[in-house]
Enzyme design. Structure first.
Site, PDB file in Angstrom:
ATOM      1  N   LYS A  78      -0.670  10.899   1.190  1.00 28.86           N
ATOM      2  CA  LYS A  78      -0.159  10.341   0.635  1.00 28.86           C
ATOM      3  C   LYS A  78       0.030   8.671   0.514  1.00 28.86           C
ATOM      4  O   LYS A  78      -0.160   7.434   0.326  1.00 28.86           O
ATOM      5  CB  LYS A  78       1.650  10.482   0.977  1.00 28.86           C
ATOM      6  N   ASN A  79       0.042   8.086   2.551  1.00 29.45           N
ATOM      7  CA  ASN A  79      -0.511   6.552   2.817  1.00 29.45           C
ATOM      8  C   ASN A  79      -1.823   6.202   2.793  1.00 29.45           C
ATOM      9  O   ASN A  79      -1.398   5.157   3.012  1.00 29.45           O
ATOM     10  CB  ASN A  79       0.652   6.413   3.483  1.00 29.45           C
ATOM     11  N   ARG A  81       8.629   0.943  -4.256  1.00 35.14           N
ATOM     12  CA  ARG A  81       8.244  -0.467  -4.077  1.00 35.14           C
ATOM     13  C   ARG A  81       6.751  -0.342  -3.102  1.00 35.14           C
ATOM     14  O   ARG A  81       5.702  -1.148  -2.525  1.00 35.14           O
ATOM     15  CB  ARG A  81       9.147  -0.984  -2.428  1.00 35.14           C
ATOM     16  N   CYS A 100      15.086  -0.239   1.447  1.00 35.63           N
ATOM     17  CA  CYS A 100      15.395   0.803   0.995  1.00 35.63           C
ATOM     18  C   CYS A 100      15.891   1.313   2.075  1.00 35.63           C
ATOM     19  O   CYS A 100      16.100   0.534   3.034  1.00 35.63           O
ATOM     20  CB  CYS A 100      13.950   1.678   0.813  1.00 35.63           C
ATOM     21  N   ARG A 146      12.447  -3.947   4.861  1.00 36.36           N
ATOM     22  CA  ARG A 146      10.820  -4.379   3.662  1.00 36.36           C
ATOM     23  C   ARG A 146      10.816  -5.093   3.840  1.00 36.36           C
ATOM     24  O   ARG A 146      10.781  -5.394   2.492  1.00 36.36           O
ATOM     25  CB  ARG A 146      10.215  -2.644   3.297  1.00 36.36           C
ATOM     26  N   PRO A 147      10.673  -6.025   4.722  1.00 30.62           N
ATOM     27  CA  PRO A 147      10.162  -7.458   4.123  1.00 30.62           C
ATOM     28  C   PRO A 147       8.339  -7.681   3.492  1.00 30.62           C
ATOM     29  O   PRO A 147       7.971  -6.318   3.666  1.00 30.62           O
ATOM     30  CB  PRO A 147      10.574  -8.563   4.518  1.00 30.62           C
ATOM     31  N   ASP A 165       7.269 -10.797   4.025  1.00 33.04           N
ATOM     32  CA  ASP A 165       6.411 -12.313   4.808  1.00 33.04           C
ATOM     33  C   ASP A 165       4.809 -12.264   4.854  1.00 33.04           C
ATOM     34  O   ASP A 165       4.148 -12.918   5.057  1.00 33.04           O
ATOM     35  CB  ASP A 165       7.772 -12.136   4.931  1.00 33.04           C
ATOM     36  N   LEU A 166       4.333 -11.281   5.973  1.00 35.17           N
ATOM     37  CA  LEU A 166       3.543 -11.103   5.746  1.00 35.17           C
ATOM     38  C   LEU A 166       1.928 -10.891   4.707  1.00 35.17           C
ATOM     39  O   LEU A 166       1.041 -11.287   4.555  1.00 35.17           O
ATOM     40  CB  LEU A 166       3.201  -9.696   7.196  1.00 35.17           C
ATOM     41  N   ASP A 216       7.423   7.586  10.986  1.00 34.84           N
ATOM     42  CA  ASP A 216       7.427   8.888  10.559  1.00 34.84           C
ATOM     43  C   ASP A 216       7.841   9.988  10.274  1.00 34.84           C
ATOM     44  O   ASP A 216       7.416  11.142   9.897  1.00 34.84           O
ATOM     45  CB  ASP A 216       5.810   8.703   9.330  1.00 34.84           C
ATOM     46  N   VAL A 258      10.320   0.216  15.199  1.00 31.82           N
ATOM     47  CA  VAL A 258       9.352   0.294  14.256  1.00 31.82           C
ATOM     48  C   VAL A 258      10.308   0.235  12.569  1.00 31.82           C
ATOM     49  O   VAL A 258      10.307  -1.396  11.470  1.00 31.82           O
ATOM     50  CB  VAL A 258       8.119   1.561  13.814  1.00 31.82           C
ATOM     51  N   ARG A 275       8.588  13.013  -2.747  1.00 35.51           N
ATOM     52  CA  ARG A 275       8.135  11.757  -3.289  1.00 35.51           C
ATOM     53  C   ARG A 275       7.018  12.172  -2.001  1.00 35.51           C
ATOM     54  O   ARG A 275       5.642  11.162  -1.872  1.00 35.51           O
ATOM     55  CB  ARG A 275       8.627  10.682  -2.598  1.00 35.51           C
TER      56      ARG A 275
END
Ligand code: EPZ
Length: 426
Positions: free
Chosen positions: A26-27, A97, A121, A126-127, A129-130, A312, A334, A404
């Site tokens: 998925k990822n 997202r 979430c 879950r920022p 900024d990077l 995960d 994390v 999902r």
């Protein structure tokens, strides 16, 4: 919230046995689907997993003008020659997202892009900024007001050096994709090293991008004028593989996992051996056998960016620990809120104490079936695993989280001997 009138019903039914084939990751599929926006000729993607999140990403691509069609259950044909928008529909960003990684490709194609701020979430704020730091370094102006984000590079994207304060997977992917058509050289320092980053880099290179160093902390991208088309097979899902391996261990079973790359799951293999499992790897590296014939011993895990223990798999490993002998420890470094499965496991009789981002588990002889709720994707998988060994019936609601990230979870577990079914409820 998605309508959800289905639940999973799991009954403890002894050891798992048999073979299971892992689907595409998925990822990896999600960022690679986003990267298809960069291609101007036909792209064929193979081993695409059948998941709700993939369906949403396909909707995003179509909303931007990509042509997407299924050639078979797991093969897509995509052509993004004629894109007609650089704005991701807000309602689709709300649905997932992870669609935020279309910003990089749209910025590369149009020198501008706009979307809705991806909220947090259940597992964390879950920022982004990077991601925005990377776009700014590439000469784009980023504007973020209440819930809208846009990035515009009036005189085009220009290569630069970007240091990531945290090796963010998504930020590395977004910046890599934006940099493929920036003028000059982009260097990403402290880049994420996950296998999904390497898969994306291989895919982009097949489209004609010039990328070096994926899989290390320093990735260098030399901008090119145009990207074309290719055929690419998505790598196996290491998190799905880990989930079935842990389920086999937890039930004292003996299963063979097909379509798995052992080098992608070294921490899981090491920890399973530590707790007392027997692991057999095939020479050609894509099959692993997991066996456990006695009660396993407790251990400790600490989640870290790759190649550390994957966050995960934290919930699933904790589920295993609840029935291991003795004490276990979990440290989640994390995400800031990734212990929501603890309360649900405790409803099933697990003994877990948490303090901040640390959890202490004392193994119990038996879990008992209960009505529980999937609070996020991996927590849901952990509850299915717990149900496999619990006495009696476990009813898991909010299983849209599970759909999902896990394709065909009922048939895959049933084929291994699990008593699991999906039913509609009022
Ligand atoms: C990807 O999310 C995965 N999702 C996640 O998998 C996975 O848990 C995560 O990587 C870490 O491995 C997809 O690939 C679709 P990050 P991503 O950016 O990219 C902080 C699953 O279960 N951060 O590496 O969003 C952030 O707060 C999902 O399949 C910033 O501070 O993860 C978090 O603490 C869950 N600023 C940490 O980095 C930023 O700009 C890791 O986030 C971005 C991230």
């Amino acid at each position: 919230m998605p309508e959800n009138n289905e639940i999973l019903v799991v009954n403890g039914n002894g050891p798992l046995h048999g073979r299971v084939k892992v689907s595409g990751a998925k990822n990896s599929a999600l960022p690679i689907l986003a990267a298809c926006l960069l291609g101007t000729e036909d792209i064929i993607l193979e081993e695409v997993p059948k998941l709700k999140d993939v369906e949403i990403m396909i909707e995003v691509l179509k909303s931007l003008g990509s042509e997407v069609e299924y050639l078979d259950e797991t093969t897509l044909k995509i052509n993004s020659k004629n894109l007609n928008s650089y704005e991701t529909p807000f309602e689709l960003m709300d649905k997932m997202r992870a669609s935020f990684v279309v910003m990089g490709p749209l910025l590369a194609r149009f020198n501008k892009t706009k979307t809705k701020s991806p909220g947090g979430c259940n597992i964390g704020k879950r920022p982004i900024d990077l991601h925005l730091k990377g776009f700014s370094a590439l000469n784009a102006k980023t504007i973020q007001n209440h819930d809208e984000i846009s990035a515009i590079a009036e005189d085009g994207l220009k290569g630069s050096v970007v240091y990531l304060d945290f090796p963010s997977v998504g930020a590395t992917q977004n910046i890599m994709m934006a940099a493929t058509m920036a003028k000059g050289l982009t260097t990403i320092e402290n880049a994420a090293k996950e296998p999904e980053i390497v898969d994306l880099s291989n895919f982009l290179s097949k489209l004609g991008a010039k990328i070096k160093g994926a899989g290390t902390s320093t990735i260098m991208i030399e901008g090119v004028d145009k990207l074309t088309g290719t055929t690419h097979s998505i790598i196996p899902d290491r998190i799905e593989a880990a989930t079935y391996m842990l389920a086999a261990a937890m039930t004292k079973g003996d299963i063979v996992i097909e379509n798995v790359i052992a080098s992608h799951i070294r921490p899981i293999i090491a920890k399973l051996i530590e707790v007392g499992c027997i692991i057999e790897e095939s020479e050609d590296d894509d099959v692993i056998r997991v066996k456990a014939d006695k009660r396993l011993k407790g251990t400790s895990i600490k989640t870290l960016p790759y190649p550390g223990f994957p966050t995960d798999v934290q919930a699933q490993f904790m589920a295993l620990m609840t029935v291991c002998e003795g004490e276990s420890l979990v440290k989640e470094t994390v995400f800031e809120n990734r212990f929501m499965h603890v309360d649900q496991l405790k409803k099933m009789g697990a003994f877990v104490v948490t303090e901040g981002n640390e959890a202490a588990i004392l193994g119990v002889d038996k879990l008992k079936g209960a009505d529980v709720k999937a609070t996020d994707l991996r927590a849901g998988a952990a509850l299915v695993m717990a149900g496999l060994v619990a006495e009696g019936e476990t009813r898991i609601s909010d299983i849209y989280h599970i759909d999902r990230g896990y394709s065909d979870i009922v048939s895959k577990f049933s084929n291994l001997g699990a008593k699991i079914k999906r039913i509609k409820v009022e």
